[in-house]
Scaffold this active site. Structure first.
Site, PDB file in Angstrom:
ATOM      1  N   CYS A   1       6.221   0.885   2.466  1.00 39.74           N
ATOM      2  CA  CYS A   1       5.161   1.340   1.565  1.00 39.74           C
ATOM      3  C   CYS A   1       4.822   2.803   1.816  1.00 39.74           C
ATOM      4  O   CYS A   1       4.538   3.559   0.871  1.00 39.74           O
ATOM      5  CB  CYS A   1       3.911   0.486   1.749  1.00 39.74           C
ATOM      6  SG  CYS A   1       4.158  -1.262   1.378  1.00 39.74           S
TER       7      CYS A   1
ATOM      8  N   ARG B   1       6.203  -5.267  -4.838  1.00 42.97           N
ATOM      9  CA  ARG B   1       6.341  -3.873  -5.288  1.00 42.97           C
ATOM     10  C   ARG B   1       6.541  -3.854  -6.806  1.00 42.97           C
ATOM     11  O   ARG B   1       7.667  -3.794  -7.301  1.00 42.97           O
ATOM     12  CB  ARG B   1       7.510  -3.211  -4.568  1.00 42.97           C
ATOM     13  CG  ARG B   1       7.406  -3.289  -3.066  1.00 42.97           C
ATOM     14  CD  ARG B   1       8.564  -2.614  -2.347  1.00 42.97           C
ATOM     15  NE  ARG B   1       8.557  -2.998  -0.957  1.00 42.97           N
ATOM     16  CZ  ARG B   1       7.698  -2.537  -0.044  1.00 42.97           C
ATOM     17  NH1 ARG B   1       6.804  -1.638  -0.391  1.00 42.97           N
ATOM     18  NH2 ARG B   1       7.745  -2.955   1.202  1.00 42.97           N
TER      19      ARG B   1
END
Length: 214
Positions: free
Chosen positions: A51, A128
């Site tokens: 991330c 995601r």
């Protein structure tokens, strides 16, 4: 018996789910972005390596998105203070300043509305997911990545350019289109139009497949 309740999913070319959520830059609603393009993207958790690389990639290209009249808005199921600490850490450790807001979605309200929670991956973290929303609030594209593979911010930028170019020129884009490549001319809708296609000045392979340069 397991819960068989379907996962709610937004649908392309329909109104994007509304939201009113706290962010690192104050409360934001979908209406705040009316008149601009919006890229809303979720990540599993703050202070995680994959991330962090994604957020740095978005941050480094924020001006490129802004040049396309596009705002960035992140989200994870973390607290407001976790987001602030993570953004500060990215700046301190990596020298990258994250200047776009991040939704703190502890209630999972926004994540649920956008189908970011995929029980096969996690019940408590967003996958995601990336959503491109146009200036009218219509969802134009959505892309999902698994937890263990970072998304391509370059591809999201390419997709945004392709959508904007297609809208402006009433055309479609071939595989991996980038600016400067030929675009696809809409296929004729009648036999007479198909017969006339060869004389219309396009680069025509057959009546259904024609391209042109912008």
């Amino acid at each position: 018996m397991t819960d068989q309740t379907p996962i709610p999913m937004p649908r392309l070319n329909e109104a994007a789910p509304d939201f009113d959520a706290p962010t690192t830059q104050g409360r934001r609603t979908l209406a705040d972005y009316r008149g601009k393009w919006l890229i809303l993207f979720s990540h599993p958790a703050d202070f995680t390596p994959v991330c962090t690389t994604e957020f740095m990639a978005f941050a480094k290209r924020q001006e490129e998105f802004a040049a396309l009249d596009t705002e960035l808005l992140g989200l994870s199921i973390d607290s407001h203070y976790s987001h602030i600490a993570w953004v500060r850490n990215i700046k301190e450790k990596f020298g990258v300043e994250v200047r776009f807001p991040i939704i703190a979605d502890l209630s999972m309200t926004v994540a649920a509305a956008y189908g970011m929670i995929q029980p096969g991956a996690s019940d408590t973290a967003a996958v995601r997911a990336t959503f491109i929303i146009d200036p009218e609030g219509v969802l134009r594209a959505m892309v999902y990545y698994p937890m263990n593979a970072g998304r391509s911010v370059a591809e999201i930028h390419r997709l945004l350019v392709a959508l904007q170019t297609a809208d402006a020129n009433a055309c479609a884009m071939p595989e991996n289109w980038v600016p400067g490549d030929p675009v696809i001319v809409p296929t004729p809708a009648t036999p007479d139009a198909a017969e006339a296609r060869l004389g219309e000045g396009y680069d025509t392979v057959d009546w259904y497949f024609s391209t042109r340069h912008l």
